[in-house]
Design a protein around this motif. Structure first.
Motif, mmCIF file in Angstrom:
data_model
loop_
_atom_site.group_PDB
_atom_site.id
_atom_site.type_symbol
_atom_site.label_atom_id
_atom_site.label_comp_id
_atom_site.label_asym_id
_atom_site.label_seq_id
_atom_site.Cartn_x
_atom_site.Cartn_y
_atom_site.Cartn_z
ATOM 1 N N PRO A 1 0.830 -1.213 0.000
ATOM 2 C CA PRO A 1 0.000 0.000 0.000
ATOM 3 C C PRO A 1 0.868 1.268 0.000
ATOM 4 O O PRO A 1 1.995 1.244 0.505
ATOM 5 C CB PRO A 1 -0.780 -0.104 1.313
ATOM 6 C CG PRO A 1 0.098 -0.924 2.203
ATOM 7 C CD PRO A 1 0.823 -1.892 1.304
ATOM 8 N N SER B 1 0.927 6.631 3.088
ATOM 9 C CA SER B 1 1.537 7.523 4.078
ATOM 10 C C SER B 1 3.044 7.589 3.847
ATOM 11 O O SER B 1 3.599 6.787 3.113
ATOM 12 C CB SER B 1 1.290 6.986 5.479
ATOM 13 O OG SER B 1 1.974 5.752 5.634
ATOM 14 N N ASP B 2 3.695 8.537 4.516
ATOM 15 C CA ASP B 2 5.151 8.634 4.444
ATOM 16 C C ASP B 2 5.808 7.346 4.942
ATOM 17 O O ASP B 2 6.829 6.915 4.407
ATOM 18 C CB ASP B 2 5.654 9.819 5.273
ATOM 19 C CG ASP B 2 5.732 11.100 4.444
ATOM 20 O OD1 ASP B 2 5.244 11.082 3.295
ATOM 21 O OD2 ASP B 2 6.282 12.090 4.937
ATOM 22 N N ALA B 3 5.204 6.758 5.968
ATOM 23 C CA ALA B 3 5.777 5.511 6.501
ATOM 24 C C ALA B 3 5.709 4.406 5.435
ATOM 25 O O ALA B 3 6.625 3.594 5.309
ATOM 26 C CB ALA B 3 5.027 5.077 7.757
ATOM 27 N N ASP B 4 4.634 4.405 4.661
ATOM 28 C CA ASP B 4 4.529 3.429 3.574
ATOM 29 C C ASP B 4 5.633 3.643 2.543
ATOM 30 O O ASP B 4 6.172 2.687 1.986
ATOM 31 C CB ASP B 4 3.161 3.527 2.877
ATOM 32 C CG ASP B 4 2.035 2.971 3.739
ATOM 33 O OD1 ASP B 4 2.343 2.211 4.678
ATOM 34 O OD2 ASP B 4 0.869 3.289 3.470
ATOM 35 N N ALA C 1 8.641 4.729 3.043
ATOM 36 C CA ALA C 1 9.886 4.173 3.584
ATOM 37 C C ALA C 1 9.887 2.653 3.406
ATOM 38 O O ALA C 1 10.893 2.049 3.049
ATOM 39 C CB ALA C 1 10.034 4.548 5.056
ATOM 40 N N TRP C 2 8.731 2.077 3.634
ATOM 41 C CA TRP C 2 8.607 0.618 3.512
ATOM 42 C C TRP C 2 8.779 0.181 2.055
ATOM 43 O O TRP C 2 9.439 -0.806 1.763
ATOM 44 C CB TRP C 2 7.242 0.196 4.063
ATOM 45 C CG TRP C 2 7.039 -1.275 4.139
ATOM 46 C CD1 TRP C 2 6.083 -1.994 3.483
ATOM 47 C CD2 TRP C 2 7.793 -2.224 4.912
ATOM 48 N NE1 TRP C 2 6.202 -3.317 3.803
ATOM 49 C CE2 TRP C 2 7.236 -3.496 4.671
ATOM 50 C CE3 TRP C 2 8.889 -2.118 5.779
ATOM 51 C CZ2 TRP C 2 7.735 -4.656 5.256
ATOM 52 C CZ3 TRP C 2 9.382 -3.274 6.365
ATOM 53 C CH2 TRP C 2 8.796 -4.509 6.103
ATOM 54 N N ARG D 1 10.469 1.709 -0.311
ATOM 55 C CA ARG D 1 11.887 1.817 -0.665
ATOM 56 C C ARG D 1 12.667 0.624 -0.143
ATOM 57 O O ARG D 1 13.477 0.028 -0.861
ATOM 58 C CB ARG D 1 12.488 3.104 -0.069
ATOM 59 C CG ARG D 1 12.132 4.365 -0.821
ATOM 60 C CD ARG D 1 12.972 5.540 -0.354
ATOM 61 N NE ARG D 1 12.664 5.928 1.006
ATOM 62 C CZ ARG D 1 11.798 6.897 1.332
ATOM 63 N NH1 ARG D 1 11.182 7.580 0.380
ATOM 64 N NH2 ARG D 1 11.562 7.193 2.578
ATOM 65 N N GLN D 2 12.385 0.270 1.093
ATOM 66 C CA GLN D 2 13.136 -0.827 1.701
ATOM 67 C C GLN D 2 12.853 -2.151 0.985
ATOM 68 O O GLN D 2 13.762 -2.939 0.723
ATOM 69 C CB GLN D 2 12.769 -0.928 3.172
ATOM 70 C CG GLN D 2 13.848 -1.618 3.985
ATOM 71 C CD GLN D 2 13.327 -2.046 5.343
ATOM 72 O OE1 GLN D 2 12.511 -1.362 5.940
ATOM 73 N NE2 GLN D 2 13.794 -3.175 5.819
ATOM 74 N N ARG E 1 14.513 -2.176 -2.454
ATOM 75 C CA ARG E 1 15.962 -2.385 -2.334
ATOM 76 C C ARG E 1 16.265 -3.855 -2.069
ATOM 77 O O ARG E 1 17.146 -4.448 -2.691
ATOM 78 C CB ARG E 1 16.542 -1.527 -1.204
ATOM 79 C CG ARG E 1 18.067 -1.619 -1.118
ATOM 80 C CD ARG E 1 18.651 -0.750 -0.028
ATOM 81 N NE ARG E 1 18.470 0.671 -0.222
ATOM 82 C CZ ARG E 1 19.232 1.420 -1.018
ATOM 83 N NH1 ARG E 1 20.217 0.884 -1.705
ATOM 84 N NH2 ARG E 1 19.013 2.703 -1.135
ATOM 85 N N VAL F 1 15.712 2.236 -6.496
ATOM 86 C CA VAL F 1 15.044 2.647 -5.258
ATOM 87 C C VAL F 1 14.672 4.129 -5.329
ATOM 88 O O VAL F 1 13.587 4.524 -4.899
ATOM 89 C CB VAL F 1 15.951 2.376 -4.026
ATOM 90 C CG1 VAL F 1 15.385 3.035 -2.782
ATOM 91 C CG2 VAL F 1 16.115 0.882 -3.819
ATOM 92 N N THR F 2 15.559 4.930 -5.913
ATOM 93 C CA THR F 2 15.279 6.366 -6.015
ATOM 94 C C THR F 2 14.103 6.617 -6.965
ATOM 95 O O THR F 2 13.214 7.424 -6.677
ATOM 96 C CB THR F 2 16.533 7.125 -6.488
ATOM 97 O OG1 THR F 2 17.621 6.768 -5.613
ATOM 98 C CG2 THR F 2 16.329 8.624 -6.435
ATOM 99 N N SER G 1 11.055 5.714 -5.175
ATOM 100 C CA SER G 1 10.710 6.733 -4.185
ATOM 101 C C SER G 1 9.956 7.892 -4.842
ATOM 102 O O SER G 1 8.937 8.361 -4.331
ATOM 103 C CB SER G 1 11.993 7.232 -3.518
ATOM 104 O OG SER G 1 11.695 8.121 -2.473
ATOM 105 N N GLU G 2 10.450 8.319 -6.006
ATOM 106 C CA GLU G 2 9.785 9.405 -6.736
ATOM 107 C C GLU G 2 8.360 9.008 -7.142
ATOM 108 O O GLU G 2 7.418 9.770 -6.957
ATOM 109 C CB GLU G 2 10.566 9.760 -8.010
ATOM 110 C CG GLU G 2 11.942 10.350 -7.763
ATOM 111 C CD GLU G 2 11.892 11.747 -7.146
ATOM 112 O OE1 GLU G 2 10.794 12.319 -7.055
ATOM 113 O OE2 GLU G 2 12.952 12.244 -6.749
ATOM 114 N N ARG H 1 5.942 8.499 -4.277
ATOM 115 C CA ARG H 1 5.511 9.775 -3.708
ATOM 116 C C ARG H 1 4.491 10.449 -4.618
ATOM 117 O O ARG H 1 3.528 11.046 -4.151
ATOM 118 C CB ARG H 1 6.692 10.703 -3.437
ATOM 119 C CG ARG H 1 6.235 11.980 -2.747
ATOM 120 C CD ARG H 1 7.337 12.848 -2.223
ATOM 121 N NE ARG H 1 7.986 12.303 -1.056
ATOM 122 C CZ ARG H 1 9.190 11.763 -1.061
ATOM 123 N NH1 ARG H 1 9.881 11.710 -2.179
ATOM 124 N NH2 ARG H 1 9.718 11.285 0.027
#
Ligand SMILES: Nc1ncnc2c1ncn2[C@@H]1O[C@H](COP(=O)(O)OP(=O)(O)O)[C@@H](O)[C@H]1O
Ligand SMILES: [Mg+2]
Lengths: 148, 305
Positions: A14, A17-20, A22-23, A25-26, A29, A46-47, A50-51, A54
């Motif tokens: 999912p 949220s911001d926490a999602d 981070a998840w 990306r992890q 990776r 990963v970058t 992230s884009e 977001r």
């Protein structure tokens, strides 16, 4: 495009949220590392993830990403589908222009992500949503043999 | 009030729809009340807004479940939307040492404030229609409790990993390295909320220490995307306005390449590859020379020069 068969099952995460983020990306990776991506390739993918994640969150109002490992014989890849049911992108060329932002961003997310991966595709319908699909392949470096 | 969960669902259909409509209508008030309940308050310690947001999501999920009339169905699709969120909340409670019973108790405590709001909707708070709606709500809240417990038990490992990841996102210390020189070693994710904290503490330190040089070390930042870069550039600009020169150190080679592909221009930002190089730069700008006490290879004997 390379003929690819699935290596393992896809996974949906999912994006709400911001926490999602981070998840996501992890997890990307980790998946890339497991498939043999080098450090630079991992960082690029990963970058890009992230884009795009977001964008799914901020512009698309949330959604999910599907992570699909690909197996094309000698090389492995990773496909990421970022899916939202937000407002869609009316003018894709404009959105893909470096520096264009409808918010307060740098406007480098979409165009930058495109440069960071090997395959990039946007399917967007105004009023219905946006799906951005990217694929990256682990370049296989054959074991070096020094000939005497 | 004693409630038997096993009563027939069919009879409750109208009540279920009534509860659904109520949850939709009063979502904001419910979320606001829940934000102050133990469960939400203790999980979302940083911002109450987050607690309210989570409360809205849970309320919306409950409304969706109630709309289908399947009040005691753990598998009702409506719960899917918040399963993840509930799991995270429960895991966060678990990390503070609370056991499953404790979590269940806190979820149960969410019922009271909603029940009050629901009764207030009726001209006669204890009339039979009101009782029926309250009963439906009670069943629904009981199901929510079971969903939370199930999620807590089954989601264990992934949640622990997630929590660990978030643990990295703790407050950031600003360190005074030398006269007029401060540094922030950034570790973990630089989301908007956190980079705001970083910027504020750095600017405070610049004032407090009368710093002329501020080093932002990003060795511990795993991903530099356009948002992180934007935050870095804003921080550098703000530090400049305070009269301090900012140096960004610790940009690893893979990240440097990625930044270039993204199209980010850090040209106006002073960078050094390591924190040590950044410090050496700041010192030499202040006329401080660093030299080894003796030639390399000599035994450490700081007394003689
Ligand atoms: N998933 C999406 N849904 C709707 N619009 C989007 C989406 N992704 C990107 N866009 C549009 O494309 C623009 C450019 O995106 P991006 O390059 O990432 O820049 P930024 O996010 O910094 O604005 C955004 O400002 C937005 O208008
Ligand atoms: Mg963007």
């Amino acid at each position: 495009m390379m003929q690819a068969s699935r290596h393992a099952g896809p996974a949906d995460l999912p994006i709400g949220s911001d926490a999602d983020l981070a998840w996501v990306r992890q997890q990307v990776r980790q998946a890339a590392a497991e498939l043999g991506f080098g450090l630079v390739q991992q960082t690029k993918l990963v970058t890009a993830a992230s884009e795009l994640a977001r964008n799914t969150l901020v512009h698309g109002g949330g959604g999910h990403v599907r992570i699909t490992p690909l197996d094309a014989g000698s090389t492995h890849g990773l496909r990421l589908d970022f899916v939202d049911t937000g407002p869609g992108i009316r003018d894709l060329d404009q959105a893909l222009t470096d520096g264009y932002t409808s918010g307060g961003g740098l406007g480098l997310g979409l165009s930058g992500a495109k440069r960071l991966v090997q395959e990039f595709e946007v399917d967007s319908r105004p009023g219905e949503g946006t799906t951005v699909t990217v694929t990256a392949w682990a370049t296989v470096v054959p074991p070096s043999r020094t000939v005497p | 009030m004693q409630v038997s969960v096993s009563e027939e669902n069919a009879e409750r259909e109208p009540a279920a729809h009534q509860v659904s409509a109520f949850l939709e209508r009063r979502r904001e008030q419910i979320a606001q009340r829940w934000a102050d309940a133990a469960l939400f308050r203790t999980v979302f310690t940083v911002s109450r807004d987050e607690a309210v947001e989570a409360g809205r999501a849970v309320t919306a999920a409950l409304a969706a479940v109630a709309a289908t009339g399947r009040l005691d169905d753990l598998r009702a699709p409506g719960f899917e939307a918040v399963r993840d969120q509930l799991g995270r909340m429960a895991a966060s409670r678990a990390r503070t040492g609370m056991d499953l019973d404790g979590v269940a108790g806190e979820v149960a405590a969410l019922r009271e404030p909603v029940t009050e709001l629901l009764r207030a909707e009726f001209p006669e708070p204890y009339a039979p229609e009101a009782q029926e709606a309250v009963l439906a709500l009670t069943v629904l809240m009981g199901t929510l409790r079971l969903v939370v417990m199930e999620t807590t038990v089954s989601a264990g490992e992934e949640l622990i990993a997630r929590q660990r990841e978030q643990l990295h996102e703790v407050a950031t210390p600003v360190i005074k390295l030398w006269e007029s020189t401060v540094a922030v070693p950034l570790i973990g994710t630089l989301d908007s909320a956190r980079s705001q904290v970083v910027m504020e503490s750095l600017l405070d330190a610049i004032v407090a220490e009368r710093a002329r040089y501020a080093i932002l070390d990003i060795t511990g930042v795993p991903t530099v995307d356009s948002l992180v870069a934007q935050h870095l550039m804003k921080t550098v600009a703000a530090a400049r306005l305070m009269g301090a020169e900012c140096i960004v150190s610790g940009i690893r080679p893979a990240i440097a390449q990625t930044i270039v592909h993204l199209g980010i221009d850090l040209g106006t930002v002073l960078t050094r590859s390591s924190l040590a190089d950044a410090l050496a730069y700041a010192l030499s700008e202040q006329g401080v020379e660093i030299a080894p006490l003796r030639a390399a290879g000599a035994t450490a004997d700081a007394g003689t020069r």
